[in-house]
Write an enzyme that holds these catalytic residues in place. Structure first.
Site, mmCIF file in Angstrom:
data_model
loop_
_atom_site.group_PDB
_atom_site.id
_atom_site.type_symbol
_atom_site.label_atom_id
_atom_site.label_comp_id
_atom_site.label_asym_id
_atom_site.label_seq_id
_atom_site.Cartn_x
_atom_site.Cartn_y
_atom_site.Cartn_z
ATOM 1 N N HIS A 1 7.087 1.982 7.173
ATOM 2 C CA HIS A 1 7.237 2.765 5.941
ATOM 3 C C HIS A 1 7.287 4.275 6.350
ATOM 4 C CE1 HIS A 1 2.705 2.802 5.593
ATOM 5 N NE2 HIS A 1 3.173 3.919 5.250
ATOM 6 N N SER B 1 -0.986 6.992 8.188
ATOM 7 C CA SER B 1 -0.002 5.817 8.394
ATOM 8 C C SER B 1 0.452 5.635 9.857
ATOM 9 C CB SER B 1 1.192 5.748 7.528
ATOM 10 O OG SER B 1 0.687 5.779 5.885
#
Length: 539
Positions: free
Chosen positions: A113, A223
């Site tokens: 992502h 992330s």
């Protein structure tokens, strides 16, 4: 395992505005000249010499994971998000920040992502003011992992590849590294391992894999960063809860998932996770076990449904009891003993690849049998997950926008029609894909005199055109291309058909395109729907 739950990805830090914190320095102390001792006075004793008290010098805390700065990178992604309400447009531009880390082979591991839908990636390393263009080598949306690399010849010089460890023990301490809240310097937070379990991976919103819950604070920008223990990577930070749902709860992708990803791409292609294509229920109720003729040994799970487009279709049946998988006994709570740990029996499947086989001991009609299933990825689950790096499929005709049903479409339009919601929720379980491989929806109407008063048809599912059943989007486009005086479109359910006059549609085509800036009236091929179940079995 495919399943729908509600989570949120840690995600990227999206936006073009950065927040800077000014550092206020204390004024420097004035230099002090050393003073000579006072002269001695005759007849008076000299004062005793004063002991010198040493000033403690602060010692830097130890770094239990080594010089992570030489392995960590900051990733900036410029992405284009598809516009499902006007799919002929390129979409909105977004920017975000994530993290990654160097592994063997001059590769950078990060989250899928972080790089999804990206058009331009840059990578920065600690102590280097330059931004290096990067490219995506492999991306696995079903397990939220990606590999990127940098072509600059000197980028990996003096960078230290990190090594992968195992699964950390419960209550052990781990450290998460990254660039949260858009910071340009490395951040580290520590926490404990609090749970090891199967969880929904929210990037796809349909895949479940092993995940590890940790109490380390993880925020947007973390992330893709490594979670480490004893100088080795034990996970990749990737998602957590939002708002007030839960505090101090985050998740990392454990090394078994990472190792599987790296092994899958070793042949130069990512083949995705395999799935049995079944649903099952636990068999912990004694009366139910007696009814099925099972022993009182707390073994077995009951097959509830078998997906016709899945690998189990011609092997398993509803009502079968799965007793063992690859000689691992399956407990009545669906767990097996695997490498000294209790895990869901699907963890055995997690380690399989496309084309591999799995063996089951099965209890059928009160008799034991053994079956073998050759594994692949069932295609019907795809509509219930997010799509990335593709343009939306659509057909625009007479100002009417037709699109195949999928999760991205649901999130864009948020329909309230119960029939449409039913087709989405039960597309797999009720085998709706057998009749409608594409569930084609009239999603939007670009107002024009030729389509006046057609608003009540919005949200309807196309069943047939001019008496021909419409199963896929290309069939819809072909039906509109036929030389008929009119198109009679029947929707699923009661009600009169929708009718468009061909001559009026042709005369309004350029007018509609100019008014709504439509550059292309259809897109059929960038993400084609899977073929029929018979076609799938031939692959």
């Amino acid at each position: 395992m495919k399943r729908a739950l509600i989570f949120i990805c840690i995600g990227l830090l999206v936006g073009s505005t950065s927040t800077f914190y000014a550092q206020q320095s204390a004024p420097a102390a004035s230099p002090v000249e050393p003073q000579a001792p006072p002269p001695a006075i005759p007849g008076r004793p000299s004062p005793p010499a004063q002991a010198v008290v040493p000033v403690p010098v602060p010692i830097a805390p130890p770094k239990p994971n080594g010089p992570v700065q030489k392995s960590l990178v900051r990733i900036t992604a410029t992405a284009v998000e598809p516009d499902y309400k006007a799919p002929w447009n390129s979409g909105g531009i977004q920017r975000g920040v994530g993290a990654g880390f160097v592994i063997s082979g001059n590769r950078i591991l990060t989250n899928a992502h972080v790089v999804s839908n990206s058009r331009y990636l840059t990578v920065e390393r600690e102590g280097d003011p330059n931004k290096y263009p990067a490219t995506v080598q492999f991306v696995a949306h079903d397990c939220d992992l990606a590999l990127i690399t940098v072509s600059a010849p000197d980028f990996f010089k003096n960078m230290l590849p990190l090594k992968l460890g195992g699964i950390p023990a419960l209550e052990s301490t781990v450290s998460a590294y990254g660039y949260p809240i858009g910071g340009e310097r490395m951040s580290v937070t520590t926490g404990i391992v609090s749970r090891i379990d199967f969880q929904l991976y929210t990037h796809s919103s349909v895949d479940q894999h092993l995940a590890i819950q940790i109490s380390a604070q993880i925020n947007p920008g973390n992330s893709g960063g490594p979670v480490m223990q004893d100088t080795k990577v034990v996970g990749v930070a990737f998602q957590g809860y939002s708002g007030d749902v839960a505090q101090g709860v985050a998740y990392m992708i454990p090394t078994p998932v990472i190792n599987r990803f790296l092994k899958d791409i070793s042949n130069g292609h990512y083949d995705k996770y395999v799935d049995l294509g079944i649903t099952f229920s636990k068999l912990q109720n004694p009366a139910q076990r007696r009814f099925l003729g099972l022993k009182d040994d707390d073994r077995g799970v009951l097959v509830s449904t078998v997906v016709a487009a899945g690998p189990s279709a011609e092997v398993l049946r509803p009502g079968d009891v799965l007793l063992a998988i690859d000689d691992h006994p399956i407990a009545s709570d669906s767990n097996v003993e695997l490498e000294g740990q209790r895990a869901d029996f699907q963890e055995v499947l997690e380690r399989k690849f496309n084309g591999d086989s799995v063996k089951f001991d099965v209890w059928r009609d009160k008799q034991p049998i053994t079956v073998t299933i050759k594994l692949y990825t069932p295609w019907p689950y795809l509509i219930q997950g997010h799509s990335y790096d593709v343009r939306p499929r659509y057909v625009l005709y007479g100002g009417l926008l037709f699109q195949p049903l999928n999760l991205d479409l649901i999130e864009a339009y948020r329909p309230t029609d119960l029939r449409l919601r039913h087709f989405f929720e039960y597309f797999v379980l009720e085998q709706l894909y057998l009749q409608h491989p594409d569930v084609i929806v009239l999603t939007n109407i670009l107002p024009d005199p030729i389509n006046t008063y057609l608003a009540p048809y919005r949200g309807g599912i196309v069943d047939e055109i001019n008496g021909k059943k419409i199963r896929r989007l290309d069939e819809l486009a072909n039906a509109f291309a036929e030389n008929a005086d009119r198109s009679v479109i029947r929707m699923i359910g009661d009600g009169p058909p929708l009718v468009l006059d061909r001559n009026k549609v042709e005369s309004a085509r350029e007018r509609i395109k100019a008014r709504y800036n439509v550059l292309k009236e259809q897109n059929l091929g960038e993400q084609p729907a899977a073929k029929t179940t018979e076609d799938q079995k031939k692959i």
